[in-house]
Design a protein around this motif. Structure first.
Motif, PDB file in Angstrom:
ATOM      1  N   PRO A 168      -1.209   5.218   6.564  1.00 41.74           N
ATOM      2  CA  PRO A 168      -0.141   4.214   6.621  1.00 41.74           C
ATOM      3  C   PRO A 168       1.247   4.852   6.667  1.00 41.74           C
ATOM      4  N   GLY A 210       0.829  -1.196   0.000  1.00 46.86           N
ATOM      5  CA  GLY A 210       0.000   0.000   0.000  1.00 46.86           C
ATOM      6  C   GLY A 210       0.864   1.247   0.000  1.00 46.86           C
ATOM      7  N   GLU A 229      -5.890   0.218   6.157  1.00 42.39           N
ATOM      8  CA  GLU A 229      -5.797   0.925   4.877  1.00 42.39           C
ATOM      9  C   GLU A 229      -7.193   1.076   4.279  1.00 42.39           C
ATOM     10  N   LEU A 232      -0.343  -3.755   6.830  1.00 40.93           N
ATOM     11  CA  LEU A 232      -1.628  -3.160   6.482  1.00 40.93           C
ATOM     12  C   LEU A 232      -2.716  -4.222   6.397  1.00 40.93           C
ATOM     13  N   THR A 272      -6.414  -4.157   4.684  1.00 35.70           N
ATOM     14  CA  THR A 272      -7.208  -3.292   3.811  1.00 35.70           C
ATOM     15  C   THR A 272      -8.696  -3.452   4.108  1.00 35.70           C
TER      16      THR A 272
END
Length: 356
Positions: free
Chosen positions: A248, A232, A287, A255, A257
């Motif tokens: 982030p 990311g 994220e 991460l 998501t």
């Protein structure tokens, strides 16, 4: 991180992933006697824990943003077209490798010199269509004699380096050799312990040009659950964050998501991942990415649907010749993967898909 070094220095443009695929095969054969391929070139190694448990797919992608030769002019300069998303401003004066069937040629991306630009031209981003690659040739005939042809891939050149803090990794192709590394490393760790499922660890082709391998590989793996491993955008550099919410950052953990442009994850699976991280004191970051997507966008729609989550790490300077990532983020990402997979037994899988 010798494996990550080897993976990043391999040259594998979208559609030309053979160098990375060979490394993945060598690594996966250490923990699996059953290597699977789809018909586009994606590769997976089967690691059986409990054969009566669900099938878990760990999916990185092997390709990197790159280019292809689209023409050769009379003076021996190469015209090119992108394979994947590039921002024109990051390309000029960068070294590249033109890969033919027999040899590799170093070149540099060039354009009209700034000394010859008009004042108004200097204020604009120079367009890719006006760039070329200089390989030191003198004519079109010489280029063709060297064996360079239209259709040959062109890959950025950037050596791997561990920076002075002994944590920050600098290299090309961290998007997404990090995902390849995490898939292999998690499978190796799982091979030394019990897990209540069957794991298929590997990577897809052609993610950067439209998630193409992710559309075909589930037919080879037939997953019940999928964990997509990708990177990311780190928003911890000047000018990248302008509001007061968390973004982030390097060294703050892997991460998870919660949203991208191609998928909203299975919420129960998402919560399982977050709870696992908190239970095991593994740092993580959330994220929310409104632009762009990952292979999860295709995999989660396989057949009746596959509970899918994206776990990755933030990197700086994505989709350029060089990126930066944190070693500790990668290691914590692998740790989180292993702990989540240990919990994915038949009952847990049933709880993810039971909507009655």
């Amino acid at each position: 991180m010798d494996l990550l070094r080897e993976l990043t220095q391999a040259q594998s443009a979208s559609g030309y992933e053979n160098e990375v695929r060979q490394i993945m095969q060598q690594e996966l054969e250490q923990i699996s006697n059953d290597i699977l391929y789809d018909h586009t070139g994606s590769i997976y190694g089967k690691r059986e824990g409990n054969p009566s448990g669900p099938s878990i797919m760990l999916a990185g992608h092997m390709d990197e943003v790159a280019f292809m030769v689209k023409g050769i002019n009379q003076n021996g300069y190469l015209r090119f077209t992108p394979l994947g998303g590039w921002w024109d401003q990051v390309m000029l004066a960068q070294r590249v490798s033109v890969i033919t069937k027999k040899k590799k040629f170093t070149g540099v991306i060039g354009s009209k010199p700034p000394h010859l630009l008009q004042p108004e031209e200097r204020k604009k981003v120079f367009p890719m269509r006006e760039m070329y690659i200089d390989i030191g040739a003198h004519s079109k005939e010489q280029v063709e004699k060297w064996g360079i042809r239209v259709g040959d891939p062109i890959v950025p050149i950037c050596p791997y380096e561990m920076m002075h803090d002994n944590d920050t990794v600098l290299s090309k192709a961290l998007d997404n050799r990090i995902g390849c590394y995490m898939a292999v490393e998690a499978a190796k760790q799982l091979s030394r312990t019990d897990h209540p499922n069957t794991v298929y660890a590997g990577a897809n082709v052609q993610e950067e040009v439209g998630l193409r391998g992710a559309e075909t590989s589930p037919y080879a793996v037939e997953p019940d659950v999928a964990i997509v491993l990708d990177v990311g955008v780190a928003q911890d550099t000047p000018g990248t964050s302008s509001d007061d919410v968390d973004h982030p950052e390097l060294r703050k953990g892997p991460l998870v998501t919660f949203l991208d442009a191609s998928m909203i994850p299975n919420i129960r699976f998402r919560d399982l991942v977050v709870n696992t991280a908190e239970k095991n004191n593994i740092p993580y970051q959330i994220e929310v990415m409104t632009g762009g997507g990952t292979d999860a966008g295709k995999i989660h729609m396989y057949k009746q649907g596959v509970p899918t989550i994206v776990i990755g790490v933030p990197i700086r300077y994505m989709h350029s010749h060089v990126s930066l990532a944190s070693k500790q983020d990668i290691e914590n990402g692998v740790k989180l993967l292993v702990e989540v997979i240990k919990q994915l037994n038949s009952d847990t899988y049933a709880s993810l898909i039971n909507y009655k």
